[in-house]
Design an enzyme around this catalytic site. Sequence first.
Site, PDB file in Angstrom:
ATOM      1  N   HIS A  48       6.555  16.160   0.756  1.00 45.11           N
ATOM      2  CA  HIS A  48       6.301  15.425  -0.512  1.00 45.11           C
ATOM      3  C   HIS A  48       5.743  16.406  -1.546  1.00 45.11           C
ATOM      4  O   HIS A  48       4.583  16.801  -1.467  1.00 45.11           O
ATOM      5  CB  HIS A  48       5.290  14.301  -0.280  1.00 45.11           C
ATOM      6  CG  HIS A  48       5.018  13.473  -1.504  1.00 45.11           C
ATOM      7  ND1 HIS A  48       5.096  12.100  -1.496  1.00 45.11           N
ATOM      8  CD2 HIS A  48       4.667  13.804  -2.774  1.00 45.11           C
ATOM      9  CE1 HIS A  48       4.812  11.644  -2.703  1.00 45.11           C
ATOM     10  NE2 HIS A  48       4.532  12.653  -3.502  1.00 45.11           N
ATOM     11  N   HIS A  50       5.936  17.669  -5.967  1.00 46.09           N
ATOM     12  CA  HIS A  50       6.436  17.545  -7.342  1.00 46.09           C
ATOM     13  C   HIS A  50       6.674  18.952  -7.876  1.00 46.09           C
ATOM     14  O   HIS A  50       5.723  19.719  -8.045  1.00 46.09           O
ATOM     15  CB  HIS A  50       5.406  16.819  -8.213  1.00 46.09           C
ATOM     16  CG  HIS A  50       5.109  15.439  -7.723  1.00 46.09           C
ATOM     17  ND1 HIS A  50       5.781  14.327  -8.172  1.00 46.09           N
ATOM     18  CD2 HIS A  50       4.242  14.991  -6.771  1.00 46.09           C
ATOM     19  CE1 HIS A  50       5.331  13.252  -7.545  1.00 46.09           C
ATOM     20  NE2 HIS A  50       4.396  13.627  -6.681  1.00 46.09           N
ATOM     21  N   LYS A 134      12.964   7.134  -3.196  1.00 43.08           N
ATOM     22  CA  LYS A 134      11.535   6.922  -3.425  1.00 43.08           C
ATOM     23  C   LYS A 134      11.276   5.641  -4.202  1.00 43.08           C
ATOM     24  O   LYS A 134      11.849   5.423  -5.270  1.00 43.08           O
ATOM     25  CB  LYS A 134      10.980   8.126  -4.219  1.00 43.08           C
ATOM     26  CG  LYS A 134       9.504   8.039  -4.583  1.00 43.08           C
ATOM     27  CD  LYS A 134       8.607   8.210  -3.366  1.00 43.08           C
ATOM     28  CE  LYS A 134       7.144   7.908  -3.705  1.00 43.08           C
ATOM     29  NZ  LYS A 134       6.441   9.040  -4.262  1.00 43.08           N
ATOM     30  N   HIS A 171       5.494   4.925  -2.524  1.00 39.55           N
ATOM     31  CA  HIS A 171       4.183   5.066  -3.160  1.00 39.55           C
ATOM     32  C   HIS A 171       3.496   3.719  -2.995  1.00 39.55           C
ATOM     33  O   HIS A 171       3.855   2.750  -3.653  1.00 39.55           O
ATOM     34  CB  HIS A 171       4.327   5.432  -4.649  1.00 39.55           C
ATOM     35  CG  HIS A 171       2.998   5.638  -5.317  1.00 39.55           C
ATOM     36  ND1 HIS A 171       2.559   6.877  -5.737  1.00 39.55           N
ATOM     37  CD2 HIS A 171       2.001   4.773  -5.603  1.00 39.55           C
ATOM     38  CE1 HIS A 171       1.345   6.756  -6.262  1.00 39.55           C
ATOM     39  NE2 HIS A 171       0.983   5.494  -6.194  1.00 39.55           N
ATOM     40  N   HIS A 209       1.511   9.903   1.117  1.00 45.89           N
ATOM     41  CA  HIS A 209       0.131  10.268   0.761  1.00 45.89           C
ATOM     42  C   HIS A 209      -0.859   9.144   1.031  1.00 45.89           C
ATOM     43  O   HIS A 209      -1.483   8.619   0.108  1.00 45.89           O
ATOM     44  CB  HIS A 209       0.029  10.766  -0.684  1.00 45.89           C
ATOM     45  CG  HIS A 209       0.831  10.001  -1.716  1.00 45.89           C
ATOM     46  ND1 HIS A 209       0.762   8.646  -1.848  1.00 45.89           N
ATOM     47  CD2 HIS A 209       1.702  10.417  -2.658  1.00 45.89           C
ATOM     48  CE1 HIS A 209       1.553   8.262  -2.835  1.00 45.89           C
ATOM     49  NE2 HIS A 209       2.144   9.325  -3.334  1.00 45.89           N
ATOM     50  N   ASP A 282       1.867  16.450  -1.758  1.00 44.26           N
ATOM     51  CA  ASP A 282       1.774  15.766  -3.060  1.00 44.26           C
ATOM     52  C   ASP A 282       1.257  16.726  -4.133  1.00 44.26           C
ATOM     53  O   ASP A 282       0.562  16.298  -5.057  1.00 44.26           O
ATOM     54  CB  ASP A 282       0.911  14.499  -2.991  1.00 44.26           C
ATOM     55  CG  ASP A 282       1.124  13.602  -4.203  1.00 44.26           C
ATOM     56  OD1 ASP A 282       2.166  13.739  -4.875  1.00 44.26           O
ATOM     57  OD2 ASP A 282       0.247  12.775  -4.483  1.00 44.26           O
TER      58      ASP A 282
END
Length: 380
Positions: A48, A50, A134, A171, A209, A282
Amino acid sequence: MRQAFNPAVPLPLLSQPWNSAAMLRTTEAAMATSEIKQLVLRQPDDWHVHLRDGAMLGAVANHTARQFARAIVMPNLSPPVTSVAAAAAYRDRIIAAVDPAYGFTPLMTAYLTDSSDGAELARGHAEGVFTAAKLYPANATTNSSFGVTRVAALYPALEAMQKAGMPLLVHGEVTDRDIDIFDREAVFIDRVLAPLLKDFPGLKAVFEHITTAEAVAFVEAAGANVAATITPHHLALNRNAMFDGGIRPHAYCLPVIKRERHRLALRAAAVSGSAKFFLGTDSAPHAAPTKEAACGCAGIYNAPYAMESYAKTFAEEGALDRLEGFASEHGPRFYGLPLNTGTVTLDRLDTPVPADLPAAGTTIVPFHAGETLQWRFSRG
Ligand code: NCD
Ligand code: ZN
Protein backbone atom coordinates in the site's frame (compact mmCIF):
# COMPACT_ATOMS: atom_id res chain seq x y z
CA MET A 1 15.15 -15.12 7.84
CA ARG A 2 18.75 -16.03 7.38
CA GLN A 3 20.67 -14.68 10.28
CA ALA A 4 24.23 -13.78 9.39
CA PHE A 5 26.68 -15.95 11.33
CA ASN A 6 28.70 -13.86 13.72
CA PRO A 7 31.10 -15.83 15.95
CA ALA A 8 31.60 -12.76 18.15
CA VAL A 9 28.00 -12.97 19.33
CA PRO A 10 27.67 -15.42 22.23
CA LEU A 11 24.72 -17.74 22.35
CA PRO A 12 22.18 -16.67 24.95
CA LEU A 13 22.34 -18.50 28.26
CA LEU A 14 19.65 -21.13 28.58
CA SER A 15 18.11 -21.77 31.94
CA GLN A 16 15.65 -24.51 32.89
CA PRO A 17 13.10 -25.38 31.64
CA TRP A 18 14.99 -24.65 28.46
CA ASN A 19 12.80 -26.76 26.23
CA SER A 20 9.43 -25.16 26.98
CA ALA A 21 7.95 -23.18 24.10
CA ALA A 22 7.69 -20.07 26.25
CA MET A 23 11.33 -20.30 27.22
CA LEU A 24 12.42 -20.75 23.64
CA ARG A 25 10.37 -17.70 22.72
CA THR A 26 11.98 -15.69 25.52
CA THR A 27 15.40 -16.83 24.39
CA GLU A 28 14.64 -15.84 20.83
CA ALA A 29 13.36 -12.52 22.11
CA ALA A 30 16.57 -11.87 23.98
CA MET A 31 18.55 -12.64 20.84
CA ALA A 32 16.28 -10.55 18.72
CA THR A 33 16.46 -7.49 20.90
CA SER A 34 20.12 -7.35 21.72
CA GLU A 35 22.28 -9.83 19.86
CA ILE A 36 21.35 -9.71 16.22
CA LYS A 37 23.64 -7.32 14.43
CA GLN A 38 22.53 -8.07 10.92
CA LEU A 39 19.39 -9.39 9.24
CA VAL A 40 19.36 -10.71 5.71
CA LEU A 41 15.80 -10.92 4.44
CA ARG A 42 14.07 -11.97 1.28
CA GLN A 43 13.34 -8.69 -0.49
CA PRO A 44 10.09 -7.18 0.83
CA ASP A 45 7.13 -5.63 -1.01
CA ASP A 46 4.97 -2.67 -0.02
CA TRP A 47 1.29 -3.60 -0.29
CA HIS A 48 0.00 0.00 0.00
CA VAL A 49 1.78 3.14 -1.18
CA HIS A 50 1.00 6.57 -2.65
CA LEU A 51 3.51 7.46 -5.37
CA ARG A 52 1.69 10.57 -6.65
CA ASP A 53 2.37 11.90 -10.14
CA GLY A 54 4.47 14.44 -12.06
CA ALA A 55 7.38 16.07 -10.22
CA MET A 56 6.38 14.56 -6.86
CA LEU A 57 6.40 11.06 -8.39
CA GLY A 58 9.92 11.80 -9.66
CA ALA A 59 11.00 12.85 -6.16
CA VAL A 60 9.56 9.95 -4.16
CA ALA A 61 9.42 6.83 -6.38
CA ASN A 62 13.03 5.75 -5.88
CA HIS A 63 12.64 5.70 -2.11
CA THR A 64 10.06 2.96 -2.49
CA ALA A 65 11.87 1.21 -5.37
CA ARG A 66 15.10 1.05 -3.38
CA GLN A 67 13.59 -0.98 -0.55
CA PHE A 68 10.73 -2.88 -2.17
CA ALA A 69 10.62 -5.17 -5.20
CA ARG A 70 6.92 -4.48 -5.81
CA ALA A 71 4.33 -2.09 -4.47
CA ILE A 72 0.57 -1.81 -4.65
CA VAL A 73 0.15 1.73 -5.94
CA MET A 74 -2.87 3.67 -4.76
CA PRO A 75 -5.08 5.21 -7.46
CA ASN A 76 -6.11 8.42 -5.64
CA LEU A 77 -4.65 10.82 -8.17
CA SER A 78 -6.59 13.85 -9.29
CA PRO A 79 -8.52 12.75 -11.31
CA PRO A 80 -8.49 9.21 -9.90
CA VAL A 81 -7.32 6.16 -11.84
CA THR A 82 -10.55 4.47 -12.86
CA SER A 83 -9.87 2.96 -16.32
CA VAL A 84 -7.51 0.29 -17.61
CA ALA A 85 -5.97 2.84 -19.99
CA ALA A 86 -5.32 5.36 -17.19
CA ALA A 87 -3.72 2.70 -14.99
CA ALA A 88 -1.49 1.45 -17.81
CA ALA A 89 -0.37 5.02 -18.56
CA TYR A 90 0.28 5.71 -14.85
CA ARG A 91 2.29 2.47 -14.61
CA ASP A 92 4.44 3.67 -17.53
CA ARG A 93 5.06 7.01 -15.78
CA ILE A 94 6.11 5.21 -12.59
CA ILE A 95 8.48 2.91 -14.47
CA ALA A 96 9.98 5.95 -16.23
CA ALA A 97 10.48 7.68 -12.85
CA VAL A 98 12.42 4.88 -11.11
CA ASP A 99 16.04 3.88 -11.52
CA PRO A 100 15.92 0.79 -13.78
CA ALA A 101 18.70 -0.78 -11.69
CA TYR A 102 16.16 -1.37 -8.92
CA GLY A 103 14.03 -3.65 -11.13
CA PHE A 104 10.92 -2.30 -9.41
CA THR A 105 7.43 -3.52 -10.38
CA PRO A 106 4.46 -1.24 -9.67
CA LEU A 107 1.21 -3.15 -9.14
CA MET A 108 -1.71 -0.99 -10.18
CA THR A 109 -5.12 -0.51 -8.63
CA ALA A 110 -8.47 0.75 -9.86
CA TYR A 111 -10.27 3.49 -7.95
CA LEU A 112 -13.85 2.39 -7.32
CA THR A 113 -16.73 4.81 -7.81
CA ASP A 114 -20.51 4.46 -7.71
CA SER A 115 -20.38 3.87 -11.46
CA SER A 116 -17.50 1.35 -11.62
CA ASP A 117 -18.03 -1.17 -14.36
CA GLY A 118 -17.40 -4.79 -13.40
CA ALA A 119 -16.49 -5.72 -16.98
CA GLU A 120 -13.78 -3.00 -17.13
CA LEU A 121 -12.36 -4.14 -13.78
CA ALA A 122 -12.32 -7.80 -14.82
CA ARG A 123 -10.74 -6.93 -18.16
CA GLY A 124 -8.01 -4.87 -16.45
CA HIS A 125 -7.36 -7.74 -14.06
CA ALA A 126 -7.22 -10.32 -16.86
CA GLU A 127 -4.82 -8.12 -18.85
CA GLY A 128 -2.49 -7.83 -15.85
CA VAL A 129 -3.01 -4.08 -15.45
CA PHE A 130 -5.22 -4.02 -12.33
CA THR A 131 -3.87 -6.13 -9.51
CA ALA A 132 -6.71 -4.99 -7.23
CA ALA A 133 -9.37 -2.31 -6.78
CA LYS A 134 -9.60 0.25 -3.99
CA LEU A 135 -12.72 1.29 -2.14
CA TYR A 136 -12.56 4.80 -0.69
CA PRO A 137 -15.75 5.91 1.02
CA ALA A 138 -16.48 9.31 -0.59
CA ASN A 139 -14.55 12.10 1.17
CA ALA A 140 -12.89 9.78 3.69
CA THR A 141 -9.38 10.99 2.87
CA THR A 142 -7.04 12.77 0.41
CA ASN A 143 -8.44 12.85 -3.16
CA SER A 144 -11.46 10.71 -2.34
CA SER A 145 -14.25 13.03 -3.45
CA PHE A 146 -15.05 10.63 -6.32
CA GLY A 147 -15.22 7.70 -3.92
CA VAL A 148 -18.14 5.42 -3.23
CA THR A 149 -21.25 7.04 -1.71
CA ARG A 150 -23.42 3.88 -1.63
CA VAL A 151 -21.78 0.48 -1.30
CA ALA A 152 -24.97 -1.02 -2.77
CA ALA A 153 -24.09 0.71 -6.07
CA LEU A 154 -20.87 -1.28 -6.08
CA TYR A 155 -22.46 -4.72 -5.85
CA PRO A 156 -22.29 -5.57 -9.59
CA ALA A 157 -18.59 -4.57 -9.62
CA LEU A 158 -17.91 -6.62 -6.48
CA GLU A 159 -19.66 -9.58 -8.09
CA ALA A 160 -17.31 -9.34 -11.07
CA MET A 161 -14.27 -8.99 -8.80
CA GLN A 162 -15.26 -11.99 -6.70
CA LYS A 163 -15.64 -14.04 -9.88
CA ALA A 164 -12.28 -12.87 -11.24
CA GLY A 165 -10.41 -13.42 -7.94
CA MET A 166 -9.52 -9.72 -7.91
CA PRO A 167 -8.80 -8.39 -4.40
CA LEU A 168 -10.81 -5.53 -2.92
CA LEU A 169 -8.70 -3.06 -0.92
CA VAL A 170 -10.66 -1.11 1.65
CA HIS A 171 -10.14 2.25 3.30
CA GLY A 172 -12.16 1.35 6.36
CA GLU A 173 -13.70 4.49 7.81
CA VAL A 174 -17.25 5.80 7.81
CA THR A 175 -17.45 9.46 6.91
CA ASP A 176 -20.49 10.56 8.93
CA ARG A 177 -19.55 13.71 10.74
CA ASP A 178 -21.61 12.67 13.75
CA ILE A 179 -19.34 9.67 14.36
CA ASP A 180 -16.31 10.55 16.45
CA ILE A 181 -13.20 10.46 14.23
CA PHE A 182 -11.52 7.94 16.56
CA ASP A 183 -14.49 5.56 16.19
CA ARG A 184 -14.86 5.67 12.43
CA GLU A 185 -12.92 2.47 11.72
CA ALA A 186 -14.78 0.38 14.31
CA VAL A 187 -18.14 1.69 13.09
CA PHE A 188 -17.14 0.94 9.49
CA ILE A 189 -16.60 -2.71 10.40
CA ASP A 190 -20.12 -3.06 11.77
CA ARG A 191 -21.95 -0.96 9.21
CA VAL A 192 -20.06 -1.67 5.98
CA LEU A 193 -17.33 -4.29 6.01
CA ALA A 194 -19.02 -7.13 7.89
CA PRO A 195 -22.24 -6.96 5.80
CA LEU A 196 -20.23 -6.63 2.57
CA LEU A 197 -18.13 -9.71 3.30
CA LYS A 198 -21.24 -11.63 4.28
CA ASP A 199 -22.71 -10.87 0.87
CA PHE A 200 -19.44 -11.74 -0.93
CA PRO A 201 -17.99 -14.66 1.03
CA GLY A 202 -15.56 -15.52 -1.76
CA LEU A 203 -14.19 -12.00 -2.26
CA LYS A 204 -10.54 -11.48 -1.38
CA ALA A 205 -10.36 -8.34 0.74
CA VAL A 206 -7.53 -6.38 2.35
CA PHE A 207 -8.52 -4.13 5.24
CA GLU A 208 -5.92 -1.43 4.58
CA HIS A 209 -3.80 0.37 7.19
CA ILE A 210 -5.72 -0.96 10.18
CA THR A 211 -5.55 1.18 13.32
CA THR A 212 -7.66 -0.48 16.00
CA ALA A 213 -7.93 -3.57 18.20
CA GLU A 214 -11.41 -4.03 16.69
CA ALA A 215 -9.91 -4.31 13.19
CA VAL A 216 -7.31 -6.82 14.38
CA ALA A 217 -10.02 -8.95 16.00
CA PHE A 218 -12.25 -8.72 12.93
CA VAL A 219 -9.49 -9.84 10.55
CA GLU A 220 -8.40 -12.65 12.86
CA ALA A 221 -11.96 -13.99 13.04
CA ALA A 222 -12.63 -13.67 9.30
CA GLY A 223 -11.96 -16.33 6.68
CA ALA A 224 -8.65 -16.81 4.87
CA ASN A 225 -9.98 -14.45 2.15
CA VAL A 226 -9.55 -11.46 4.50
CA ALA A 227 -6.20 -9.89 5.43
CA ALA A 228 -4.87 -6.51 6.59
CA THR A 229 -1.92 -4.20 6.06
CA ILE A 230 -0.23 -2.37 8.93
CA THR A 231 1.85 0.83 8.58
CA PRO A 232 5.12 1.64 10.37
CA HIS A 233 3.63 4.73 11.99
CA HIS A 234 0.57 3.01 13.45
CA LEU A 235 2.98 0.50 15.04
CA ALA A 236 5.20 3.25 16.44
CA LEU A 237 2.87 6.02 17.58
CA ASN A 238 -0.26 6.54 19.60
CA ARG A 239 -2.51 9.58 19.36
CA ASN A 240 -0.50 11.55 21.90
CA ALA A 241 2.10 12.02 19.15
CA MET A 242 -0.28 14.42 17.38
CA PHE A 243 -0.43 16.73 20.42
CA ASP A 244 3.05 16.40 21.91
CA GLY A 245 3.74 19.87 23.34
CA GLY A 246 1.72 21.43 20.52
CA ILE A 247 -0.05 20.30 17.37
CA ARG A 248 2.13 17.97 15.27
CA PRO A 249 0.92 17.91 11.68
CA HIS A 250 3.52 15.36 10.60
CA ALA A 251 1.91 12.74 12.86
CA TYR A 252 -1.47 13.30 11.21
CA CYS A 253 -2.73 10.70 8.76
CA LEU A 254 -5.93 8.85 8.00
CA PRO A 255 -7.19 6.68 9.50
CA VAL A 256 -6.06 8.82 12.40
CA ILE A 257 -3.66 7.24 14.91
CA LYS A 258 -5.52 5.84 17.91
CA ARG A 259 -4.87 5.33 21.63
CA GLU A 260 -2.16 3.14 23.13
CA ARG A 261 -4.22 -0.02 23.55
CA HIS A 262 -4.82 -0.05 19.80
CA ARG A 263 -1.13 0.43 19.02
CA LEU A 264 -0.34 -2.55 21.25
CA ALA A 265 -2.96 -4.68 19.46
CA LEU A 266 -1.46 -3.76 16.08
CA ARG A 267 2.03 -4.64 17.27
CA ALA A 268 0.85 -8.00 18.59
CA ALA A 269 -0.83 -8.74 15.25
CA ALA A 270 2.20 -7.70 13.19
CA VAL A 271 4.62 -9.89 15.14
CA SER A 272 2.18 -12.78 15.64
CA GLY A 273 3.36 -14.66 12.57
CA SER A 274 -0.23 -14.77 11.27
CA ALA A 275 -0.30 -14.77 7.46
CA LYS A 276 -3.30 -12.40 7.62
CA PHE A 277 -1.14 -9.39 8.49
CA PHE A 278 1.44 -7.90 6.17
CA LEU A 279 3.43 -4.81 5.33
CA GLY A 280 1.77 -1.77 3.76
CA THR A 281 3.48 1.53 4.47
CA ASP A 282 0.70 3.92 3.36
CA SER A 283 3.61 6.26 2.63
CA ALA A 284 1.73 9.42 1.61
CA PRO A 285 3.98 12.37 0.71
CA HIS A 286 2.69 15.92 1.06
CA ALA A 287 4.82 19.07 0.71
CA ALA A 288 5.67 20.37 4.18
CA PRO A 289 3.76 23.68 3.77
CA THR A 290 0.56 21.79 2.93
CA LYS A 291 0.78 19.87 6.20
CA GLU A 292 1.97 22.80 8.34
CA ALA A 293 -1.20 24.77 7.62
CA ALA A 294 -4.49 25.82 9.21
CA CYS A 295 -6.05 22.80 7.47
CA GLY A 296 -3.16 20.39 7.02
CA CYS A 297 -3.17 17.39 4.68
CA ALA A 298 -3.39 13.84 6.02
CA GLY A 299 -0.48 11.52 5.27
CA ILE A 300 2.89 10.41 6.64
CA TYR A 301 5.89 9.99 4.36
CA ASN A 302 7.72 6.91 5.57
CA ALA A 303 9.11 5.42 2.35
CA PRO A 304 12.76 6.52 2.78
CA TYR A 305 13.24 4.62 6.09
CA ALA A 306 10.34 2.17 5.98
CA MET A 307 12.22 -1.07 6.66
CA GLU A 308 14.36 0.59 9.34
CA SER A 309 11.15 1.64 11.08
CA TYR A 310 9.54 -1.82 10.89
CA ALA A 311 12.81 -3.37 12.13
CA LYS A 312 12.72 -1.03 15.15
CA THR A 313 9.24 -2.27 16.08
CA PHE A 314 10.05 -5.95 15.55
CA ALA A 315 13.30 -5.61 17.56
CA GLU A 316 11.43 -3.90 20.41
CA GLU A 317 8.94 -6.76 20.38
CA GLY A 318 11.73 -9.37 20.41
CA ALA A 319 10.40 -10.66 17.11
CA LEU A 320 13.01 -9.97 14.44
CA ASP A 321 12.56 -13.59 13.38
CA ARG A 322 8.99 -12.69 12.32
CA LEU A 323 9.91 -9.67 10.19
CA GLU A 324 10.54 -11.61 6.99
CA GLY A 325 7.12 -13.27 7.05
CA PHE A 326 5.38 -9.94 7.61
CA ALA A 327 7.45 -7.98 5.08
CA SER A 328 8.19 -10.51 2.34
CA GLU A 329 5.98 -13.60 2.49
CA HIS A 330 2.44 -13.06 3.76
CA GLY A 331 1.61 -10.39 1.16
CA PRO A 332 2.60 -12.29 -1.98
CA ARG A 333 0.95 -15.45 -0.67
CA PHE A 334 -2.32 -13.58 -0.12
CA TYR A 335 -2.16 -11.99 -3.56
CA GLY A 336 -1.15 -15.28 -5.20
CA LEU A 337 2.13 -13.87 -6.49
CA PRO A 338 5.60 -15.46 -6.37
CA LEU A 339 7.94 -14.63 -3.50
CA ASN A 340 10.85 -12.38 -4.41
CA THR A 341 14.20 -14.11 -4.87
CA GLY A 342 16.55 -11.20 -4.09
CA THR A 343 17.67 -10.24 -0.61
CA VAL A 344 18.09 -7.07 1.43
CA THR A 345 20.17 -6.43 4.53
CA LEU A 346 19.44 -4.55 7.72
CA ASP A 347 22.56 -3.80 9.76
CA ARG A 348 22.33 -2.61 13.32
CA LEU A 349 23.95 0.77 12.67
CA ASP A 350 22.91 4.25 13.73
CA THR A 351 21.01 5.95 10.91
CA PRO A 352 20.16 9.62 11.38
CA VAL A 353 16.94 10.66 9.65
CA PRO A 354 17.10 14.17 8.16
CA ALA A 355 14.74 16.90 9.36
CA ASP A 356 13.40 17.20 5.85
CA LEU A 357 14.05 16.02 2.32
CA PRO A 358 14.07 18.10 -0.87
CA ALA A 359 11.26 17.15 -3.24
CA ALA A 360 9.88 18.76 -6.40
CA GLY A 361 10.94 22.31 -5.48
CA THR A 362 9.68 21.97 -1.90
CA THR A 363 10.46 19.78 1.10
CA ILE A 364 8.82 16.77 2.70
CA VAL A 365 9.27 15.92 6.36
CA PRO A 366 9.84 12.16 6.59
CA PHE A 367 8.56 9.90 9.37
CA HIS A 368 11.17 9.77 12.20
CA ALA A 369 12.57 13.18 11.11
CA GLY A 370 15.42 14.22 13.38
CA GLU A 371 15.61 10.82 15.11
CA THR A 372 18.40 8.28 14.86
CA LEU A 373 17.16 4.83 13.88
CA GLN A 374 19.22 1.81 14.90
CA TRP A 375 19.01 -0.04 11.61
CA ARG A 376 20.48 0.62 8.19
CA PHE A 377 18.97 -0.79 5.02
CA SER A 378 20.98 -1.96 2.03
CA ARG A 379 20.19 -4.10 -0.97
CA GLY A 380 21.69 -7.51 -1.49
C1 NCD B 1 -3.40 9.31 1.98
C2 NCD B 1 -2.97 10.33 0.91
O1 NCD B 1 -2.41 11.37 1.27
O2 NCD B 1 -3.15 10.04 -0.28
N1 NCD B 1 -3.35 9.94 3.26
C3 NCD B 1 -3.26 9.31 4.45
O3 NCD B 1 -3.36 9.99 5.48
N2 NCD B 1 -3.05 8.03 4.53
C4 NCD B 1 -4.74 8.78 1.65
C5 NCD B 1 -5.12 7.58 2.47
O4 NCD B 1 -4.58 6.49 2.30
O5 NCD B 1 -6.00 7.71 3.33
ZN1 ZN C 1 -3.23 5.16 1.70
